[in-house]
Design a protein around this motif. Structure first.
Motif, PDB file in Angstrom:
ATOM      1  N   ASN A  64       1.002  -1.175   0.185  1.00  0.00           N
ATOM      2  CA  ASN A  64       0.060  -0.040  -0.204  1.00  0.00           C
ATOM      3  C   ASN A  64       0.763   1.246   0.018  1.00  0.00           C
ATOM      4  OD1 ASN A  64      -2.291  -1.756   0.039  1.00  0.00           O
ATOM      5  ND2 ASN A  64      -2.362  -1.793   2.566  1.00  0.00           N
ATOM      6  N   ARG A  65       2.372   1.131  -0.028  1.00  0.00           N
ATOM      7  CA  ARG A  65       3.063   2.350   0.078  1.00  0.00           C
ATOM      8  C   ARG A  65       2.849   3.025   1.277  1.00  0.00           C
ATOM      9  NH1 ARG A  65       6.392   2.088  -3.552  1.00  0.00           N
ATOM     10  NH2 ARG A  65       7.345   4.230  -3.027  1.00  0.00           N
ATOM     11  N   ASP A  66       2.513   2.433   2.302  1.00  0.00           N
ATOM     12  CA  ASP A  66       2.192   3.270   3.717  1.00  0.00           C
ATOM     13  C   ASP A  66       3.584   3.095   4.308  1.00  0.00           C
ATOM     14  OD1 ASP A  66       1.253   3.480   6.222  1.00  0.00           O
ATOM     15  OD2 ASP A  66       0.231   1.721   6.403  1.00  0.00           O
ATOM     16  N   THR A  67       4.482   4.186   4.512  1.00  0.00           N
ATOM     17  CA  THR A  67       5.535   4.238   4.911  1.00  0.00           C
ATOM     18  C   THR A  67       5.548   4.136   6.391  1.00  0.00           C
ATOM     19  OG1 THR A  67       6.218   5.746   3.215  1.00  0.00           O
ATOM     20  CG2 THR A  67       7.680   5.705   5.186  1.00  0.00           C
ATOM     21  N   GLU A  68       4.580   4.953   6.987  1.00  0.00           N
ATOM     22  CA  GLU A  68       4.304   4.760   8.652  1.00  0.00           C
ATOM     23  C   GLU A  68       3.925   3.231   9.073  1.00  0.00           C
ATOM     24  OE1 GLU A  68       4.007   7.008  11.225  1.00  0.00           O
ATOM     25  OE2 GLU A  68       5.294   8.131   9.902  1.00  0.00           O
ATOM     26  N   GLY A  69       3.079   2.514   8.187  1.00  0.00           N
ATOM     27  CA  GLY A  69       2.817   1.172   8.534  1.00  0.00           C
ATOM     28  C   GLY A  69       3.870   0.166   8.267  1.00  0.00           C
ATOM     29  N   VAL A  70       4.793   0.433   7.388  1.00  0.00           N
ATOM     30  CA  VAL A  70       6.189  -0.193   7.380  1.00  0.00           C
ATOM     31  C   VAL A  70       6.981  -0.034   8.415  1.00  0.00           C
ATOM     32  CG1 VAL A  70       8.451  -0.404   6.209  1.00  0.00           C
ATOM     33  CG2 VAL A  70       6.209  -0.364   4.799  1.00  0.00           C
ATOM     34  N   LEU A  71       7.138   1.275   8.882  1.00  0.00           N
ATOM     35  CA  LEU A  71       8.130   1.718   9.784  1.00  0.00           C
ATOM     36  C   LEU A  71       7.753   1.314  11.434  1.00  0.00           C
ATOM     37  CD1 LEU A  71       9.199   5.382   8.497  1.00  0.00           C
ATOM     38  CD2 LEU A  71      10.410   3.106   8.301  1.00  0.00           C
ATOM     39  N   VAL A  72       6.699   1.155  11.634  1.00  0.00           N
ATOM     40  CA  VAL A  72       6.258   0.754  12.842  1.00  0.00           C
ATOM     41  C   VAL A  72       6.140  -0.842  12.832  1.00  0.00           C
ATOM     42  CG1 VAL A  72       4.565   2.539  13.315  1.00  0.00           C
ATOM     43  CG2 VAL A  72       3.779   0.359  12.382  1.00  0.00           C
ATOM     44  N   ARG A  73       6.418  -1.751  11.753  1.00  0.00           N
ATOM     45  CA  ARG A  73       6.505  -2.880  12.037  1.00  0.00           C
ATOM     46  C   ARG A  73       7.940  -3.316  11.776  1.00  0.00           C
ATOM     47  NH1 ARG A  73       1.380  -1.770   9.820  1.00  0.00           N
ATOM     48  NH2 ARG A  73      -0.235  -2.815  10.674  1.00  0.00           N
ATOM     49  N   LEU A  74       9.105  -2.652  11.711  1.00  0.00           N
ATOM     50  CA  LEU A  74      10.269  -2.959  11.657  1.00  0.00           C
ATOM     51  C   LEU A  74      10.573  -4.000  12.845  1.00  0.00           C
ATOM     52  CD1 LEU A  74      12.250  -0.357   9.882  1.00  0.00           C
ATOM     53  CD2 LEU A  74      10.911  -2.024   9.006  1.00  0.00           C
ATOM     54  N   PHE A  75      10.991  -5.074  12.799  1.00  0.00           N
ATOM     55  CA  PHE A  75      11.328  -5.998  13.999  1.00  0.00           C
ATOM     56  C   PHE A  75      12.200  -7.048  13.631  1.00  0.00           C
ATOM     57  CE2 PHE A  75      10.456  -8.779  17.455  1.00  0.00           C
ATOM     58  CZ  PHE A  75      10.196  -8.419  18.566  1.00  0.00           C
ATOM     59  N   ASN A  76      13.126  -7.487  14.808  1.00  0.00           N
ATOM     60  CA  ASN A  76      14.161  -8.276  14.397  1.00  0.00           C
ATOM     61  C   ASN A  76      14.186  -9.147  15.834  1.00  0.00           C
ATOM     62  OD1 ASN A  76      16.593  -9.924  14.174  1.00  0.00           O
ATOM     63  ND2 ASN A  76      17.923  -8.224  13.474  1.00  0.00           N
ATOM     64  N   CYS A  77      13.877 -10.546  15.691  1.00  0.00           N
ATOM     65  CA  CYS A  77      13.763 -11.329  16.669  1.00  0.00           C
ATOM     66  C   CYS A  77      15.325 -11.774  17.280  1.00  0.00           C
ATOM     67  CB  CYS A  77      13.274 -12.945  16.286  1.00  0.00           C
ATOM     68  SG  CYS A  77      11.754 -13.089  16.288  1.00  0.00           S
ATOM     69  N   LEU A  78      16.322 -11.469  16.671  1.00  0.00           N
ATOM     70  CA  LEU A  78      17.736 -11.727  16.937  1.00  0.00           C
ATOM     71  C   LEU A  78      18.352 -10.662  18.054  1.00  0.00           C
ATOM     72  CD1 LEU A  78      19.556 -13.052  13.835  1.00  0.00           C
ATOM     73  CD2 LEU A  78      18.836 -14.437  15.686  1.00  0.00           C
ATOM     74  N   GLU A  79      17.546  -9.525  18.145  1.00  0.00           N
ATOM     75  CA  GLU A  79      18.072  -8.633  18.987  1.00  0.00           C
ATOM     76  C   GLU A  79      18.075  -9.091  20.477  1.00  0.00           C
ATOM     77  OE1 GLU A  79      16.325  -4.666  18.605  1.00  0.00           O
ATOM     78  OE2 GLU A  79      16.886  -4.582  16.531  1.00  0.00           O
ATOM     79  N   ASP A  80      17.089  -9.753  20.690  1.00  0.00           N
ATOM     80  CA  ASP A  80      17.007 -10.072  22.290  1.00  0.00           C
ATOM     81  C   ASP A  80      18.069 -11.142  22.502  1.00  0.00           C
ATOM     82  OD1 ASP A  80      14.834  -8.846  22.804  1.00  0.00           O
ATOM     83  OD2 ASP A  80      13.340 -10.176  22.402  1.00  0.00           O
ATOM     84  N   PHE A  81      18.861 -11.910  21.621  1.00  0.00           N
ATOM     85  CA  PHE A  81      19.887 -12.426  21.923  1.00  0.00           C
ATOM     86  C   PHE A  81      21.266 -12.046  21.751  1.00  0.00           C
ATOM     87  CE2 PHE A  81      16.084 -15.068  20.350  1.00  0.00           C
ATOM     88  CZ  PHE A  81      16.071 -15.972  21.514  1.00  0.00           C
TER      89      PHE A  81
END
Ligand code: ATP
Length: 282
Positions: free
Chosen positions: A201-218
């Motif tokens: 949908n070219r929804d930049t806000e929607g993209v940015l709030v969903r950036l997530f990396n599971c590996l960060e916790d490790f």
């Protein structure tokens, strides 16, 4: 002789679905090529050899670019060699897929030099034999990568933005970080479906709030969280570790803010690199 670019990647999301019988993990990741690249020059010669401007990188068969050349020559059944010269710009051990990009470019470059003897589908298999991120580095743009990383589905491109990379002083080993992963301990997973829809949908806000990396916790190094905070404080709309780290990136929608942040980080003695998404790499 040809010179080709080997583009780095970032992970917009990285999810771990489970552990496989063979010890590897099943992943689901939205990957994005960026403008930052290594330069690979190929020149025909009798043996396969690698020369690299970074002295600490191996130049023998431990270099992933060497392995890619060996696989290519064996596949077409020739005893030819190739001289591979690598000019590194992509930080090593940063989660930016630098080695994978080099291998991808060697395979693509050799296929061009030899008049395209190997179909792309087979070239992707040779890429996977070099490393899980190599098939994406041969495809480029924006993709959903599943399995080990080899099941690729092209996605709508990331809307235009500025990506500021911050590199901690230490590299991280992909193998080591994955060895720390306990799938049952993963509490939060990225909203991959939502991210894909937002891209569509070219929804930049929607993209940015969903950036997530599971590996960060490790990753136990405090610098990861510190660098993310620095980026957000300087006006990044979102910040994330890429791959298994150690590089952290911030996404800016304003060029002025991205440049100001870059200047500030340079003055602080950090080593920022300003880049951008690319949709075509070869
Ligand atoms: P990824 O994001 O794919 O997990 P990375 O960006 O974290 O990878 P790389 O920079 O690709 O990590 O390299 C990690 C290791 O691979 C290093 O320890 C390095 O010695 C080895 N290596 C072999 N060949 C290369 C190459 N051509 N460029 C960079 N590293 C290489």
């Amino acid at each position: 002789m040809i010179t080709i670019r080997a583009h780095a990647k970032i992970n917009l999301s990285l999810d771990i679905i489970g552990k496989r019988q063979d010890g590897y993990h099943d992943l689901r990741s939205v990957m994005q090529s960026v403008r930052l690249y290594d330069e690979i020059t190929l020149h025909p010669q009798k043996e396969i050899s690698v020369r690299c401007d970074l002295r600490f990188l191996p130049c023998d068969n431990h270099n992933i670019a060497w392995k890619a050349a060996r696989l290519f020559m064996d596949e077409i059944g020739t005893k030819d060699g190739i001289g591979i010269q690598i000019k590194k710009h992509i930080p090593v051990g940063g989660g930016l897929g630098g080695g994978s990009a080099d291998a991808a470019s060697v395979l693509m470059g050799l296929n061009r030099l030899y008049g395209f003897p190997i179909p792309f589908s087979r070239l992707l298999e040779l890429g996977l034999a070099c490393g899980a991120d190599v098939p994406f580095c041969m495809t480029g743009g924006t993709c959903l990568a599943e399995g080990l990383g080899e099941i690729l589905s092209p996605l709508s491109p990331l809307p235009h933005c500025h990506i500021l990379l911050l590199r901690p002083r230490f590299p991280l080993s992909t193998k080591k970080i994955f060895s720390l992963v306990n799938v049952k301990q993963i509490k939060h997973h990225p909203d991959t479906k939502g991210l894909i829809n937002a891209l569509q949908n070219r929804d930049t806000e929607g993209v940015l709030v969903r950036l997530f990396n599971c590996l960060e916790d490790f990753v136990s190094r405090p610098e990861i969280k510190e660098y993310k905070k620095l980026l957000l404080d300087e006006g990044a709309k979102a910040a994330l570790m890429t791959g298994s780290g150690s590089v952290v990136y911030g996404i800016f929608t304003s060029m002025d803010k991205a440049n100001a942040a870059k200047e500030r980080f340079t003055a602080m003695g950090l080593r920022p690199c300003l880049t951008a998404p690319v949709s075509t790499i070869f």
